[in-house]
Every structure is written in structure tokens, then in C-alpha cells.
Design a protein around this motif. Structure first.
Motif, PDB file in Angstrom:
ATOM      1  N   THR A 161       0.836  -1.196   0.000  1.00  0.00           N
ATOM      2  CA  THR A 161       0.000   0.000   0.000  1.00  0.00           C
ATOM      3  C   THR A 161       0.871   1.246   0.000  1.00  0.00           C
ATOM      4  O   THR A 161       2.073   1.198   0.229  1.00  0.00           O
ATOM      5  N   ARG A 162       0.215   2.376  -0.211  1.00  0.00           N
ATOM      6  CA  ARG A 162       0.863   3.680  -0.099  1.00  0.00           C
ATOM      7  C   ARG A 162      -0.148   4.622   0.556  1.00  0.00           C
ATOM      8  O   ARG A 162      -0.583   5.611  -0.027  1.00  0.00           O
ATOM      9  N   TRP A 163      -0.549   4.275   1.777  1.00  0.00           N
ATOM     10  CA  TRP A 163      -1.539   5.085   2.466  1.00  0.00           C
ATOM     11  C   TRP A 163      -0.909   6.379   2.971  1.00  0.00           C
ATOM     12  O   TRP A 163      -1.297   7.456   2.552  1.00  0.00           O
ATOM     13  N   LEU A 164       0.066   6.281   3.860  1.00  0.00           N
ATOM     14  CA  LEU A 164       0.888   7.437   4.215  1.00  0.00           C
ATOM     15  C   LEU A 164       2.268   7.349   3.592  1.00  0.00           C
ATOM     16  O   LEU A 164       2.922   8.372   3.368  1.00  0.00           O
ATOM     17  N   ARG A 165       2.726   6.123   3.316  1.00  0.00           N
ATOM     18  CA  ARG A 165       4.011   5.855   2.686  1.00  0.00           C
ATOM     19  C   ARG A 165       3.964   4.414   2.188  1.00  0.00           C
ATOM     20  O   ARG A 165       3.075   3.648   2.544  1.00  0.00           O
ATOM     21  N   PRO A 166       4.918   3.977   1.377  1.00  0.00           N
ATOM     22  CA  PRO A 166       4.917   2.592   0.911  1.00  0.00           C
ATOM     23  C   PRO A 166       5.160   1.600   2.054  1.00  0.00           C
ATOM     24  O   PRO A 166       6.110   1.756   2.837  1.00  0.00           O
ATOM     25  N   VAL A 167       4.300   0.598   2.136  1.00  0.00           N
ATOM     26  CA  VAL A 167       4.394  -0.450   3.155  1.00  0.00           C
ATOM     27  C   VAL A 167       4.041  -1.787   2.507  1.00  0.00           C
ATOM     28  O   VAL A 167       3.091  -1.884   1.726  1.00  0.00           O
ATOM     29  N   ILE A 168       4.813  -2.816   2.844  1.00  0.00           N
ATOM     30  CA  ILE A 168       4.491  -4.197   2.484  1.00  0.00           C
ATOM     31  C   ILE A 168       4.278  -4.942   3.786  1.00  0.00           C
ATOM     32  O   ILE A 168       5.167  -4.947   4.653  1.00  0.00           O
ATOM     33  N   ALA A 169       3.115  -5.586   3.946  1.00  0.00           N
ATOM     34  CA  ALA A 169       2.814  -6.206   5.239  1.00  0.00           C
ATOM     35  C   ALA A 169       1.807  -7.339   5.070  1.00  0.00           C
ATOM     36  O   ALA A 169       0.938  -7.300   4.201  1.00  0.00           O
ATOM     37  N   ILE A 170       1.929  -8.325   5.954  1.00  0.00           N
ATOM     38  CA  ILE A 170       0.919  -9.371   6.077  1.00  0.00           C
ATOM     39  C   ILE A 170      -0.258  -8.784   6.850  1.00  0.00           C
ATOM     40  O   ILE A 170      -0.102  -8.244   7.947  1.00  0.00           O
ATOM     41  N   SER A 171      -1.443  -8.893   6.283  1.00  0.00           N
ATOM     42  CA  SER A 171      -2.626  -8.232   6.830  1.00  0.00           C
ATOM     43  C   SER A 171      -3.252  -9.020   7.973  1.00  0.00           C
ATOM     44  O   SER A 171      -3.277 -10.252   7.975  1.00  0.00           O
ATOM     45  N   ASP A 172      -3.790  -8.263   8.939  1.00  0.00           N
ATOM     46  CA  ASP A 172      -4.581  -8.840  10.019  1.00  0.00           C
ATOM     47  C   ASP A 172      -5.651  -7.833  10.412  1.00  0.00           C
ATOM     48  O   ASP A 172      -5.392  -6.628  10.482  1.00  0.00           O
ATOM     49  N   CYS A 173      -6.860  -8.326  10.663  1.00  0.00           N
ATOM     50  CA  CYS A 173      -7.980  -7.446  10.993  1.00  0.00           C
ATOM     51  C   CYS A 173      -8.154  -6.352   9.947  1.00  0.00           C
ATOM     52  O   CYS A 173      -8.527  -5.225  10.241  1.00  0.00           O
ATOM     53  N   LEU A 174      -7.827  -6.707   8.695  1.00  0.00           N
ATOM     54  CA  LEU A 174      -8.151  -5.962   7.483  1.00  0.00           C
ATOM     55  C   LEU A 174      -7.287  -4.726   7.222  1.00  0.00           C
ATOM     56  O   LEU A 174      -7.140  -4.341   6.077  1.00  0.00           O
TER      57      LEU A 174
END
Length: 346
Positions: free
Chosen positions: A132-145
Motif C-alpha cells: 500500500t501507499r496510504w501514508l508511505r509505501p508499506v508491504i505487510a501481512i494483513s490482520d484485521c483488514l
């Protein structure tokens, strides 16, 4: 996250990890919400609706502690339909308690790495990797959406979580949202520690953090204690001492931590061999019937801003900010059954 107990049910042997890229919350996130909201809603209400904080309380705390996330939160609530229950859930303020396993370690050196196993029930896992790039680029395993189990940002800050081995609950946020906040707003371990000193959590957690400079720390968090930061490269599912003996025995927390510490202390150990330790007993777990099986091994490499995901007998999935490929990764965990494990309750 966990859902209420269920009768005996068959666990499929095959799962699919979805790699999803979406700069701003939109149709892809909405599809994720639609797919997972029914079981999350059941879990969220598992102790009764009145046990969960109201919308205004949830919003007030989110604004007080993580105001930078408010714009994204509002977008997600809109995509979720704007309902009161979904808005309260997405604030992740004082959610129901839950349990998980996990082993975490830092391989220090010129090219440091954060290596972790996530141990949980495969049928309660989202199986989603988000770029994502919500506030900055992040790659993450999602939890609780929109929370994070483990991830990395464009500054090379990597973080992962593990349950801390205590039954105590209190006022605060579910830690996956705190990990999201750290990755969205912090550049390094020092900044992340400032966040952890002021943002309350509702359960006991162990966080491992590593940044591009090779600085690492284990953070011991709890709702009733001040956070502690230790220079330990290894954490499992207890903190300074065992405070829930039955859980420590079931999870083999002491044995896993001692094993990893011994391997790191061995001068003949190599990075590749150390990573492979996470794919083998005693670190790799197969107790899926107790919601305590290893779902993946992640290797975060801050200096290269990339991550690898490993499974025994499977090719390595590599993702980075420079090269992120959307798609489904087919994972074979083996046949298992799940009984009345009560993973959402103490």
C-alpha cells in the motif's frame, strides 16, 4: 484473528496467499473486507456487543493516539459501508482477547535480517499480503483488514509481533494496528520506540524491530506495565519470566527461544542455515489442531527493502518495493483437523 470456538471441522490442505497492490483504499480492500467481515463480526461480538467500546470512545482514542491514521480510517469505514459496528471494529480499540504463537529473531551483520514464523490456525488467517501507499509505501501481512502481523516500509524499518504469554487484558489497541501505525509513520527503531512508549496496547505482546542501520530491539508490551526495550535478538511467547505456565508448556516457548539463542551463539552458523532452522522442528510447528501451526516464515531484509516468504518444500516468494507481483501463491500445509480449541478466549 480468532473467532469463537467451533465443532470439529476439516482443515483443507491447500491455501492461497494473495499478494495485493493498491496505493489507496479502494475496490481491492473492499473485496477483502467483504470476504472476511462475517467471521470478524462474529468474533468481535463473541463477548456481547456491550463488551466492546462505543464508536465515539473508539474514535476519540484513535484520534488521541494515532491521529495520522484518521484519514485512512475514514476511507476504510466508508468502504466498509459506514456502519457503527464496522467502524468500531476497524478502530481496533479494546478488541476481544486472542492467542497466537510465533518465533522471531534478528540475524545481525552487514546485511541484517528479521526472521519470523507466524504460528496460528490456517482457517482463521486472512492469507493476504498488502502493498500500500496510504501514508508511505508499506508491504505487510494483513490482520484485521488493515492491521499488520509483520511488515516493512520504504525506509527499511521491519517489525513483527508475538503473543507475550500473559492473560492480562486492559484498555488499549490491538497491536496489529499499532504495527501499522509504526510502519506508516516511523523511519527507524528509535522513532518506533517513542510510539510504543505512548500508545497503549490491550494485551501482552513481544515485538521485534529492525531498521536499515542494523539497529534492533525486542519490545515487551503489556496493558498494565510500562514498555521495556531489550537488546535481545530472539523472542518467542514469554517475556522476562513464565507467567502462564500451561501456555508456555503447550507452545514450547522456553525451548524455542533457547534453541534460537544457541544457534545464534554458534560461530559456525550461517545465515542460510539459520533461516532454514525456521522451516524445521522445533521452530516450525504443525499443531494446526490447536491453532498453533506455522503458516509462513518471513525474512525481512531492510538494507534491500525486500521480503522473502518460505515454506518447507516450496519455492521462495520474494517481494519488494522495486518489484512487487500481484497474484496467488498456492501453499500446502498438510492435512489436519481442528477441534474445540477456544483460540479467541482465555
Amino acid at each position: 484473528m480468532s473467532t469463537p470456538t467451533s465443532p470439529m471441522a476439516h482443515i483443507p490442505s491447500t491455501f492461497h496467499l494473495a499478494s495485493i497492490e493498491e496505493d489507496e483504499p479502494g475496490a481491492k480492500w473492499q473485496a477483502l473486507f467483504d470476504a472476511h467481515w462475517p467471521p470478524y463480526q462474529t468474533w468481535f461480538l463473541s463477548e456481547g456487543e456491550r463488551a466492546r467500546p462505543g464508536y465515539m470512545t473508539s474514535l476519540r482514542n484513535l484520534r488521541a493516539y494515532m491521529p495520522e491514521l484518521l484519514s485512512t480510517y475514514d476511507k476504510l469505514v466508508d468502504l466498509a459501508g459506514g456502519g457503527d459496528l464496522a467502524a468500531r471494529f476497524l478502530s481496533f480499540y479494546r478488541p476481544p482477547p486472542y492467542l497466537l504463537g510465533c518465533s522471531q529473531a534478528v540475524w545481525a551483520g552487514p546485511e541484517p535480517a528479521l526472521i519470523r514464523n507466524y504460528d496460528y490456525s490456517p482457517i482463521l488467517f486472512e492469507w493476504a499480503l498488502l502493498k500500500t501507499r496510504w501514508l508511505r509505501p508499506v508491504i505487510a501481512i494483513s490482520d484485521c483488514l488493515w492491521g499488520v502481523l509483520d511488515g516493512i516500509n520504504d525506509a527499511g524499518l521491519a517489525v513483527s509481533l508475538a503473543f507475550g504469554g500473559r492473560k492480562t487484558t486492559g484498555d488499549g489497541f490491538g497491536v496489529p494496528l499499532v504495527l501499522r501505525y509504526i510502519l506508516e509513520t516511523c523511519d527507524n527503531v528509535r522513532e518506533a520506540c517513542f510510539v510504543l512508549r505512548r500508545v497503549p496496547v490491550h494485551m501482552t505482546y513481544n515485538l521485534t524491530l529492525l531498521d536499515r542501520a542494523g539497529i534492533f530491539v525486542t519490545a515487551y508490551l503489556a496493558p498494565d506495565r510500562k514498555p521495556r526495550f531489550v537488546r535481545s535478538p530472539v523472542s518467542t511467547n514469554h517475556q522476562d519470566r513464565i507467567e502462564w505456565p500451561a501456555y508456555a508448556r503447550m507452545s514450547a516457548s522456553i525451548e524455542r527461544r533457547a534453541f534460537l539463542e544457541e544457534r545464534l551463539a554458534d560461530p559456525s552458523e550461517t545465515e542460510s542455515r539459520f533461516v532454514n532452522r525456521f522451516l524445521e522442528p522445533p521452530i516450525h510447528r504443525i499443531r494446526y489442531e490447536r491453532a498453533f501451526g506455522t503458516l509462513y516464515t518471513a525474512v525481512y531484509r531492510p538494507t534491500e527493502a525486500r521480503v522473502e516468504y518460505h515454506w518447507p518444500g516450496h519455492r521462495v516468494l520474494q517481494q519488494s518495493f522495486a518489484s512487487f507481483e500481484e497474484g496467488l501463491e498456492t501453499i500446502h500445509l498438510g492435512e489436519a483437523t481442528i477441534g474445540k480449541v477456544g483460540v479467541g478466549h482465555f
